[in-house]
Design an enzyme around this catalytic site. Structure first.
Site, PDB file in Angstrom:
ATOM      1  N   CYS A   1      13.944  10.851   5.824  1.00 44.27           N
ATOM      2  CA  CYS A   1      13.934  10.478   7.237  1.00 44.27           C
ATOM      3  C   CYS A   1      15.295  10.707   7.878  1.00 44.27           C
ATOM      4  O   CYS A   1      15.389  10.968   9.061  1.00 44.27           O
ATOM      5  CB  CYS A   1      13.522   9.020   7.378  1.00 44.27           C
ATOM      6  SG  CYS A   1      14.512   7.916   6.377  1.00 44.27           S
TER       7      CYS A   1
ATOM      8  N   LYS B   1       0.889  -1.173   0.000  1.00 39.49           N
ATOM      9  CA  LYS B   1       0.000   0.000   0.000  1.00 39.49           C
ATOM     10  C   LYS B   1       0.922   1.217   0.000  1.00 39.49           C
ATOM     11  O   LYS B   1       1.451   1.613   1.024  1.00 39.49           O
ATOM     12  CB  LYS B   1      -0.885  -0.014   1.255  1.00 39.49           C
ATOM     13  CG  LYS B   1      -2.193   0.752   1.129  1.00 39.49           C
ATOM     14  CD  LYS B   1      -2.084   2.221   0.823  1.00 39.49           C
ATOM     15  CE  LYS B   1      -1.699   3.061   2.033  1.00 39.49           C
ATOM     16  NZ  LYS B   1      -1.515   4.514   1.685  1.00 39.49           N
TER      17      LYS B   1
ATOM     18  N   GLU C   1      10.293  16.346  14.199  1.00 39.62           N
ATOM     19  CA  GLU C   1      10.668  16.157  12.798  1.00 39.62           C
ATOM     20  C   GLU C   1       9.838  17.089  11.916  1.00 39.62           C
ATOM     21  O   GLU C   1       8.611  17.057  11.955  1.00 39.62           O
ATOM     22  CB  GLU C   1      10.420  14.710  12.397  1.00 39.62           C
ATOM     23  CG  GLU C   1      10.863  14.432  10.986  1.00 39.62           C
ATOM     24  CD  GLU C   1      10.667  12.974  10.607  1.00 39.62           C
ATOM     25  OE1 GLU C   1       9.569  12.456  10.842  1.00 39.62           O
ATOM     26  OE2 GLU C   1      11.615  12.374  10.086  1.00 39.62           O
TER      27      GLU C   1
ATOM     28  N   GLU D   1      10.450   1.410  10.020  1.00 34.49           N
ATOM     29  CA  GLU D   1      11.473   2.440   9.754  1.00 34.49           C
ATOM     30  C   GLU D   1      10.761   3.773   9.896  1.00 34.49           C
ATOM     31  O   GLU D   1       9.897   4.107   9.091  1.00 34.49           O
ATOM     32  CB  GLU D   1      12.031   2.289   8.335  1.00 34.49           C
ATOM     33  CG  GLU D   1      12.904   1.073   8.141  1.00 34.49           C
ATOM     34  CD  GLU D   1      14.250   1.208   8.833  1.00 34.49           C
ATOM     35  OE1 GLU D   1      14.772   2.322   8.954  1.00 34.49           O
ATOM     36  OE2 GLU D   1      14.776   0.172   9.271  1.00 34.49           O
TER      37      GLU D   1
HETATM   38  P1  NDP Z   1       2.758   8.473   7.421  1.00 29.45           P
HETATM   39  O1  NDP Z   1       3.113   7.709   8.627  1.00 29.45           O
HETATM   40  O2  NDP Z   1       1.678   9.465   7.502  1.00 29.45           O
HETATM   41  O3  NDP Z   1       2.356   7.503   6.241  1.00 29.45           O
HETATM   42  C1  NDP Z   1       3.163   6.442   5.799  1.00 29.45           C
HETATM   43  C2  NDP Z   1       2.288   5.417   5.117  1.00 29.45           C
HETATM   44  O4  NDP Z   1       1.379   4.876   6.061  1.00 29.45           O
HETATM   45  C3  NDP Z   1       1.423   5.998   3.999  1.00 29.45           C
HETATM   46  O5  NDP Z   1       1.284   5.018   2.989  1.00 29.45           O
HETATM   47  C4  NDP Z   1       0.120   6.249   4.701  1.00 29.45           C
HETATM   48  O6  NDP Z   1      -0.975   6.310   3.833  1.00 29.45           O
HETATM   49  C5  NDP Z   1       0.051   5.020   5.592  1.00 29.45           C
HETATM   50  N1  NDP Z   1      -0.842   5.148   6.749  1.00 29.45           N
HETATM   51  C6  NDP Z   1      -1.238   6.273   7.370  1.00 29.45           C
HETATM   52  N2  NDP Z   1      -2.072   5.962   8.392  1.00 29.45           N
HETATM   53  C7  NDP Z   1      -2.189   4.601   8.412  1.00 29.45           C
HETATM   54  C8  NDP Z   1      -2.877   3.669   9.233  1.00 29.45           C
HETATM   55  N3  NDP Z   1      -3.653   4.056  10.258  1.00 29.45           N
HETATM   56  N4  NDP Z   1      -2.747   2.354   8.963  1.00 29.45           N
HETATM   57  C9  NDP Z   1      -1.979   1.934   7.957  1.00 29.45           C
HETATM   58  N5  NDP Z   1      -1.316   2.769   7.130  1.00 29.45           N
HETATM   59  C10 NDP Z   1      -1.398   4.087   7.366  1.00 29.45           C
HETATM   60  O7  NDP Z   1       4.096   9.134   6.905  1.00 29.45           O
HETATM   61  P2  NDP Z   1       4.302  10.043   5.630  1.00 29.45           P
HETATM   62  O8  NDP Z   1       3.771   9.415   4.410  1.00 29.45           O
HETATM   63  O9  NDP Z   1       3.852  11.408   5.992  1.00 29.45           O
HETATM   64  O10 NDP Z   1       5.893   9.981   5.486  1.00 29.45           O
HETATM   65  C11 NDP Z   1       6.719  10.801   6.188  1.00 29.45           C
HETATM   66  C12 NDP Z   1       7.255  10.098   7.403  1.00 29.45           C
HETATM   67  O11 NDP Z   1       7.934   8.917   7.039  1.00 29.45           O
HETATM   68  C13 NDP Z   1       8.275  10.935   8.118  1.00 29.45           C
HETATM   69  O12 NDP Z   1       7.999  10.980   9.484  1.00 29.45           O
HETATM   70  C14 NDP Z   1       9.593  10.221   7.872  1.00 29.45           C
HETATM   71  O13 NDP Z   1      10.547  10.347   8.846  1.00 29.45           O
HETATM   72  C15 NDP Z   1       9.176   8.816   7.704  1.00 29.45           C
HETATM   73  N6  NDP Z   1      10.138   8.132   6.853  1.00 29.45           N
HETATM   74  C16 NDP Z   1      10.962   7.227   7.428  1.00 29.45           C
HETATM   75  C17 NDP Z   1      11.934   6.591   6.689  1.00 29.45           C
HETATM   76  C18 NDP Z   1      12.821   5.573   7.321  1.00 29.45           C
HETATM   77  O14 NDP Z   1      13.378   4.743   6.612  1.00 29.45           O
HETATM   78  N7  NDP Z   1      13.014   5.568   8.614  1.00 29.45           N
HETATM   79  C19 NDP Z   1      12.106   6.869   5.272  1.00 29.45           C
HETATM   80  C20 NDP Z   1      11.173   7.824   4.752  1.00 29.45           C
HETATM   81  C21 NDP Z   1      10.215   8.430   5.535  1.00 29.45           C
HETATM   82  P3  NDP Z   1      -1.439   7.676   3.150  1.00 29.45           P
HETATM   83  O15 NDP Z   1      -0.371   8.693   3.338  1.00 29.45           O
HETATM   84  O16 NDP Z   1      -1.640   7.271   1.748  1.00 29.45           O
HETATM   85  O17 NDP Z   1      -2.693   8.072   3.836  1.00 29.45           O
END
Ligand code: NDP
Length: 496
Positions: A287, A178, A387, A253
């Protein structure tokens, strides 16, 4: 203007219309123009995808495929990605606004993810354990888990998906992805390429849509054997709780607020470039962003002068242009979040040395934000603790190595850290004392599928990349075979 393309889910090897018949629009963040409509997934779509992945997992064409042949498929997929690298890089740039040259760089490396795990596929095996009874043959076997759910963010869709997909397939699982609703297109294309590479239908499925509507049902689906998630710490925490409640594993992650530490003995021009790379590359939407620079007071002004001059010279504009250095933020809310944090920093008493304003990217109309440097900050302020995920750098001076370690570790996160020094012993001391899963010395933002990475503290659970991650996608079975011919001894005592 032509109608935007319509993208369907990819389930069981076929484009599949959404059960509810609903779609959402994706927009080019540099221009705000519509890009495509994508299927808006819900629990029914997720159920179809998990069902297809379960059937593929149980299908002898996949289950009985030799590990060597699994490796061949991964190699072929890596080759196909290399053949389609330009197309995939452009798709990602249009979708999330990251520079085309950054995405070309990522796509140049991406085949290595599949080639690395192709080489590993026939090296996954158990051990023979010499228990105290020589008549017993005790061996272990590493088995695939079943259907793995992969949930990924928008900032590097293909790279972050591949960190999960390549090892999960290498270990013999099937997968339902997803992707973020902001970046569906490249991951759908990847699933098509996996089919073309020879993976059976259902081995790689993609359901597009929103977190609450499609992500949550995936996490909650009883057919799932494992969830692998990259995203924010808040969402990761909810996912980990849901997985723990069902006794399935999760690899997470998550976020970061990584320190980039410049000592007085560093090569300052290099360190300045490292600081710029850490926070302004990818418009800070990574990230591992080095969003806190800790700098020894004796070189503070010199470093800051260099970093500020470079930040002011950054060319903001169309991410498709070769000469552009900073593209837009990926969507409106993300730009508003960044702007909100800079306003909060001002209220907290920070001084904006450069940047601090939203722009339209020289008339493009997208969601741009200037490279921003905040000074007069301390480690208790929210702009320094939370962040931001944008091009916003906080600068903190320090006087001693001890103080640098204390400030660096004074954070809930522990994803990465940078150290700039010419002293070998200091480099080792810092690597030892920093609470971060990755420590870079005299470099920053380096990554390889070969090198394991793990977030410490609230930055994650479990390992991605390298050989270690295979453990995240397998379970260990211990088999005991009694080769002795003696009658069973005392049934009321434990055997060894
Ligand atoms: P989110 O946590 O908002 O979303 C990540 C994914 O999870 C998206 O596909 C999102 O869907 C989905 N999601 C959101 N809510 C739910 C839920 N309740 N159940 C299941 N899936 C869900 O993060 P962002 O997309 O805003 O990404 C940014 C974040 O990711 C930053 O905090 C960053 O640090 C972290 N990140 C970490 C990395 C690492 O390797 N440690 C690498 C890159 C980013 P949708 O957005 O489509 O609603």
């Amino acid at each position: 203007m032509p109608e935007p393309t319509t993208l369907q889910h990819f389930i069981g090897g076929k484009p599949t219309a959404p059960a509810a018949g609903e779609y959402f629009e994706s927009t080019n963040p540099a221009t705000r123009r519509p890009l495509y409509r994508a299927a808006r997934g819900n629990a029914t779509d997720i159920d179809r995808a998990v069902t297809a992945a379960t059937a593929a997992f149980e299908d002898p064409r996949w289950r009985d495929l030799s590990q060597t042949r699994r490796g061949h498929l991964l190699r072929r997929l890596g080759d196909l990605i290399a053949e389609h690298a330009e197309e995939l890089a452009r798709t990602e740039t249009l979708d999330n606004g990251k520079l085309l040259r950054e995405m070309r760089g990522q796509l140049a490396t991406l085949p290595e993810y599949y080639h690395y795990y192709a080489g590993l596929a026939d090296k996954i095996h158990g051990d023979v354990i010499p228990t105290s009874d020589r008549r017993v043959l005790n061996y272990t076997a590493r088995e695939p888990l079943g259907v793995v759910g992969a949930i990924t963010p928008w900032n590097s869709p293909l790279t972050l998906t591949s960190s999960k997909l390549a090892p999960a397939l290498c270990a013999g699982n099937t997968v339902v992805v997803k992707p973020s609703e902001h970046t569906s297109a490249s991951v759908l294309r990847l699933a098509e390429l996996a089919l073309e590479a020879g993976f059976p239908p259902g081995a790689v499925n993609v359901v597009t849509g929103f977190g609450a509507e499609a992500g949550q049902p995936l996490v909650d689906h009883p057919g799932l054997a494992k969830i692998s998630f990259t995203g924010s710490t808040a969402t990761g925490s909810r996912i980990a709780s849901a997985a723990a409640g069902r006794f399935i594993g999760s690899t997470l992650e998550l976020g970061g607020k990584s320190p980039n530490i410049v000592f007085e003995d560093a090569d300052i021009p290099n360190a300045a470039m490292g600081v710029v790379a850490g926070i302004f590359a990818a418009a800070g939407q990574t990230c591992i962003a080095g969003s806190r620079v800790l700098v020894h007071r004796s070189v503070h002004d010199e470093l800051l002068e260099r970093v500020t001059a470079r930040a002011r010279a950054i060319r903001i504009g169309d991410p498709l242009e070769e000469t552009t250095e900073l593209g837009p933020l990926a969507f409106a809310d993300q730009r508003d979040k960044v702007a909100g944090y800079v306003d909060l920093g001002r209220e907290e008493g920070a001084r904006v040395l450069t940047g601090g304003r939203a722009t339209d990217g020289g008339g493009l109309g997208g969601w741009f934000y200037e490279p921003t440097i905040l000074v007069d900050v301390d480690n208790s302020m929210r702009v320094v603790r939370e962040e931001i995920f944008g091009p916003v750098l906080a600068v903190l001076p320090f006087d001693t190595e001890e103080e640098a370690v204390r400030i660096a570790n004074d954070t809930e996160y522990g994803l990465a850290a940078g150290v700039w020094t010419t002293s070998l012993s200091r480099a080792h001391r810092m690597a030892d004392r920093l609470e971060a899963g990755t420590v870079w010395v005299n470099t920053y933002r380096a990554m390889s599928p070969m090198s394991p990475r793990q977030g410490f503290k609230t930055s994650g659970v479990g390992v991605e990349h390298g050989t270690e991650t295979i453990k995240e996608y397998t379970r260990l079975k211990s088999v005991w075979i009694n080769t002795g011919e003696e009658p069973v001894a005392d049934p009321f005592t434990m055997r060894s």
